[in-house]
Motif scaffolding. Structure first.
Motif, PDB file in Angstrom:
ATOM      1  N   GLU B 254      -5.662  14.363 -26.566  1.00 38.66           N
ATOM      2  CA  GLU B 254      -4.511  15.096 -27.113  1.00 38.66           C
ATOM      3  C   GLU B 254      -3.573  14.145 -27.858  1.00 38.66           C
ATOM      4  O   GLU B 254      -3.123  14.427 -28.964  1.00 38.66           O
ATOM      5  CB  GLU B 254      -3.710  15.798 -26.000  1.00 38.66           C
ATOM      6  CG  GLU B 254      -4.381  17.016 -25.439  1.00 38.66           C
ATOM      7  CD  GLU B 254      -5.336  16.675 -24.312  1.00 38.66           C
ATOM      8  OE1 GLU B 254      -5.676  15.472 -24.156  1.00 38.66           O
ATOM      9  OE2 GLU B 254      -5.746  17.596 -23.606  1.00 38.66           O
ATOM     10  N   LYS B 255      -3.279  13.014 -27.209  1.00 38.09           N
ATOM     11  CA  LYS B 255      -2.361  12.048 -27.824  1.00 38.09           C
ATOM     12  C   LYS B 255      -2.983  11.487 -29.104  1.00 38.09           C
ATOM     13  O   LYS B 255      -2.299  11.346 -30.124  1.00 38.09           O
ATOM     14  CB  LYS B 255      -2.098  10.929 -26.802  1.00 38.09           C
ATOM     15  CG  LYS B 255      -1.206   9.819 -27.282  1.00 38.09           C
ATOM     16  CD  LYS B 255       0.219  10.044 -26.837  1.00 38.09           C
ATOM     17  CE  LYS B 255       1.094   8.827 -27.058  1.00 38.09           C
ATOM     18  NZ  LYS B 255       1.487   8.619 -28.431  1.00 38.09           N
ATOM     19  N   MET B 256      -4.264  11.194 -29.024  1.00 37.22           N
ATOM     20  CA  MET B 256      -4.954  10.593 -30.169  1.00 37.22           C
ATOM     21  C   MET B 256      -4.884  11.501 -31.403  1.00 37.22           C
ATOM     22  O   MET B 256      -4.715  11.021 -32.515  1.00 37.22           O
ATOM     23  CB  MET B 256      -6.417  10.387 -29.767  1.00 37.22           C
ATOM     24  CG  MET B 256      -7.100   9.304 -30.506  1.00 37.22           C
ATOM     25  SD  MET B 256      -6.527   7.717 -29.937  1.00 37.22           S
ATOM     26  CE  MET B 256      -7.842   6.693 -30.529  1.00 37.22           C
ATOM     27  N   PHE B 257      -5.014  12.808 -31.186  1.00 37.38           N
ATOM     28  CA  PHE B 257      -5.092  13.717 -32.333  1.00 37.38           C
ATOM     29  C   PHE B 257      -3.747  14.328 -32.729  1.00 37.38           C
ATOM     30  O   PHE B 257      -3.661  15.025 -33.739  1.00 37.38           O
ATOM     31  CB  PHE B 257      -6.128  14.821 -32.079  1.00 37.38           C
ATOM     32  CG  PHE B 257      -7.536  14.320 -32.239  1.00 37.38           C
ATOM     33  CD1 PHE B 257      -8.163  14.339 -33.480  1.00 37.38           C
ATOM     34  CD2 PHE B 257      -8.223  13.764 -31.170  1.00 37.38           C
ATOM     35  CE1 PHE B 257      -9.437  13.831 -33.643  1.00 37.38           C
ATOM     36  CE2 PHE B 257      -9.501  13.256 -31.317  1.00 37.38           C
ATOM     37  CZ  PHE B 257     -10.118  13.289 -32.560  1.00 37.38           C
ATOM     38  N   THR B 258      -2.718  14.092 -31.911  1.00 32.64           N
ATOM     39  CA  THR B 258      -1.404  14.595 -32.310  1.00 32.64           C
ATOM     40  C   THR B 258      -0.435  13.463 -32.643  1.00 32.64           C
ATOM     41  O   THR B 258       0.348  13.578 -33.580  1.00 32.64           O
ATOM     42  CB  THR B 258      -0.762  15.475 -31.214  1.00 32.64           C
ATOM     43  OG1 THR B 258      -0.674  14.721 -30.001  1.00 32.64           O
ATOM     44  CG2 THR B 258      -1.553  16.737 -30.978  1.00 32.64           C
ATOM     45  N   ALA B 259      -0.515  12.386 -31.886  1.00 32.33           N
ATOM     46  CA  ALA B 259       0.432  11.295 -32.117  1.00 32.33           C
ATOM     47  C   ALA B 259      -0.159   9.963 -31.657  1.00 32.33           C
ATOM     48  O   ALA B 259       0.284   9.396 -30.661  1.00 32.33           O
ATOM     49  CB  ALA B 259       1.731  11.584 -31.361  1.00 32.33           C
ATOM     50  N   PRO B 260      -1.147   9.445 -32.374  1.00 33.68           N
ATOM     51  CA  PRO B 260      -1.747   8.168 -31.946  1.00 33.68           C
ATOM     52  C   PRO B 260      -0.725   7.036 -32.003  1.00 33.68           C
ATOM     53  O   PRO B 260       0.233   7.102 -32.776  1.00 33.68           O
ATOM     54  CB  PRO B 260      -2.872   7.960 -32.970  1.00 33.68           C
ATOM     55  CG  PRO B 260      -2.517   8.791 -34.137  1.00 33.68           C
ATOM     56  CD  PRO B 260      -1.719   9.949 -33.623  1.00 33.68           C
TER      57      PRO B 260
END
Lengths: 221, 274
Positions: B254-260
């Motif tokens: 989730e973090k990678m694809f929304t706010a890396p």
């Protein structure tokens, strides 16, 4: 993705940004004109705001369509995803601000048919602050500036304080001069619309913070 | 009416799909370097893979993700002139320690490849093959039971149960890939490595493989290499981004694809790389 595909995506994102900023500009203009109409008892200006509302509604629909196309065809991720997501949530908020401006315009037209009441400095000050906040919020969005957005949000309390002041003044006037109660009530509705616009501008700033920092601060304050 | 406070701090952070912090580590890699002759393909890779989760490796072609995947069951050993440094621990045991049993390792760490590679045998014999050569079934009845179990786990049983004796080569591409997954599952591994398992499949077959991956993580630790970022987003709990032999970022998907956290990751994920 090839460079050509990136270029298309960037162009589509720029077009979406342009359109939502146009919607923001229209909402700002509606609010400015309606406050001017109220101060100057200018019914024609208030009617012009009402007549223009369809254009604003149409812009909101166009922003939706553009954003849906980008979601479906480009599958944006990371900063692009946050941007498109923020725009889709911002467009109805801007349209709602314009709706509040229309409600103020209707109240203004009614008031212009009545004898003028005492000039309520606080009410007009609410309008000024709402306009300043909206302009600054759109500026922060354009610059992807979360710090500036947070500064704008802090100003919502100024509007809220003025609303409380206007509310008490008008209730007092209704009690002192029952004959003016209907006009006082209309002013009270106008004050409430301006107070709500302050809340909506805060929503726009929250979306800018999300877009810039991926932080969800909704319902935090 | 909303009121603002002087300090506005984030209340909600993007959370991972699974509780990553509480999951025990299945694979622990530290300071891994890998060379093809004099060419260094992996630089100082350190990463933990939690148990019963899916970790996806993404990155441009040639970035080292498949090489890294193959270090996890020593598949690179068969390539002449390769060297490996650093540690790869599975359940705390160093798989590169001298004397480590590579056959046992590959029994524990199964692999599914990009192109399905069924043997030119019957469907049944394909799945039974590993069980037979490893003598993992005491009798024919157990053999049949374990073949059935593996085919069910690979979501293929209902499609093939009436033609187990027919050639595996007659299956569709998607079915062949699920057969290869069943073949890997039959020997009851603990980790499954998948190297672009759906890259040659149509969207429906891909969807079945993805559903299978999500289902299999209840029992297995899965590491998948994929070029399809949406696939990584759909199936994985954690995503690792590789670039030029280096591990740039590992984060919850989730973090990678929304706010890396890393700009390089963001540039790659948003397609603005290079």
């Amino acid at each position: 993705m090839s460079n050509e595909v990136h270029r298309h995506l960037d162009e589509e994102l720029d077009a979406l940004r342009d359109r939502v900023l146009r919607l923001g500009g229209e909402a700002e203009s509606a609010l400015r004109r309606v406050m001017h109409s109220l101060a100057e008892r200018d019914t024609a200006e208030a009617r012009a705001v009402l007549d223009h509302d369809d254009t604003i509604d149409q812009l909101e629909v166009e922003v939706d369509r553009q954003a849906i196309d980008i979601f479906a065809l480009r599958q944006p991720a990371a900063r692009d995803l946050r941007f498109v997501m923020s725009v889709t949530k911002m467009a109805p908020v801007l349209e709602r601000i314009a709706d509040h401006a229309c409600n103020i315009a209707r109240a203004a037209i009614d008031l212009h048919h009545e004898p003028q009441l005492k000039y309520h400095v606080s009410l007009y000050r609410m309008g000024e602050i709402a306009l300043e906040m909206l302009a600054a919020a759109l500026d922060a969005f354009t610059k992807n500036d979360a710090v500036a957005a947070r500064v704008v949000m802090e100003r919502d309390s100024e509007i809220n304080e003025l609303y409380n002041q206007v509310f008490h003044d008008l209730i007092e006037m209704m009690a002192d001069e029952p004959a003016t109660a209907q006009r006082d009530a209309r002013l009270l509705f106008i004050a409430k619309h301006l107070e709500r616009i302050g809340d909506y501008v805060t929503d726009i700033c929250e979306l800018t913070v999300f877009m810039a920092e991926a932080a969800i601060i909704k319902h935090r304050h | 009416m909303s009121t603002t406070s002087a300090k506005i701090a984030p209340k909600f952070e993007v959370k991972s799909r699974a509780s990553l912090a509480s999951a025990p580590t299945k694979i622990s890699v530290s300071n891994l370097n890998f060379f093809y002759g004099r060419t260094q393909a992996l630089n100082d890779i350190t990463v933990d893979v939690p148990e019963r989760m899916v970790m996806a490796f993404i990155g441009p072609s040639g970035c080292g993700k498949t090489t890294f995947l193959r270090t996890l069951n020593r598949m690179n050993d068969v390539i002449p002139g390769t060297r490996v440094g650093g540690n790869v621990l599975i359940d705390g045991q160093d798989i590169y320690t001298p004397g480590a049993d590579v056959v046992d390792l590959r029994r524990k760490v199964g692999m599914v490849f990009q192109k399905s590679n069924p043997f030119p045998k019957s469907i049944f014999d394909n799945v039974a093959y590993g069980l037979k050569i490893n003598r993992l079934a005491a009798n024919n009845r157990e053999l049949r039971d374990r073949v059935e179990e593996a085919l069910k786990d690979a979501a293929l049983w209902t499609e093939v149960k009436d033609r187990l004796k027919t050639s595996a080569l007659g299956l569709s591409g998607g079915q062949q890939q699920r057969l290869c997954i069943a073949r890997a599952l039959a020997i009851r591994p603990e980790v499954i490595l998948m190297d672009e398992p759906a890259s040659a499949l149509d969207p429906i077959a891909t969807s079945k493989i993805e559903e299978l991956i999500v289902d299999l993580k209840k029992q297995y630790t899965i590491v998948i290499v994929t070029h399809n970022m949406q696939q990584a987003a759909r199936v994985s709990d954690l995503t690792a981004f590789f670039l030029l032999g280096k591990l740039i970022e590992v984060n919850s998907t989730e973090k990678m694809f929304t706010a890396p956290d890393q700009k390089l990751t963001e540039d790659y994920i948003t397609g603005r790389f290079g």
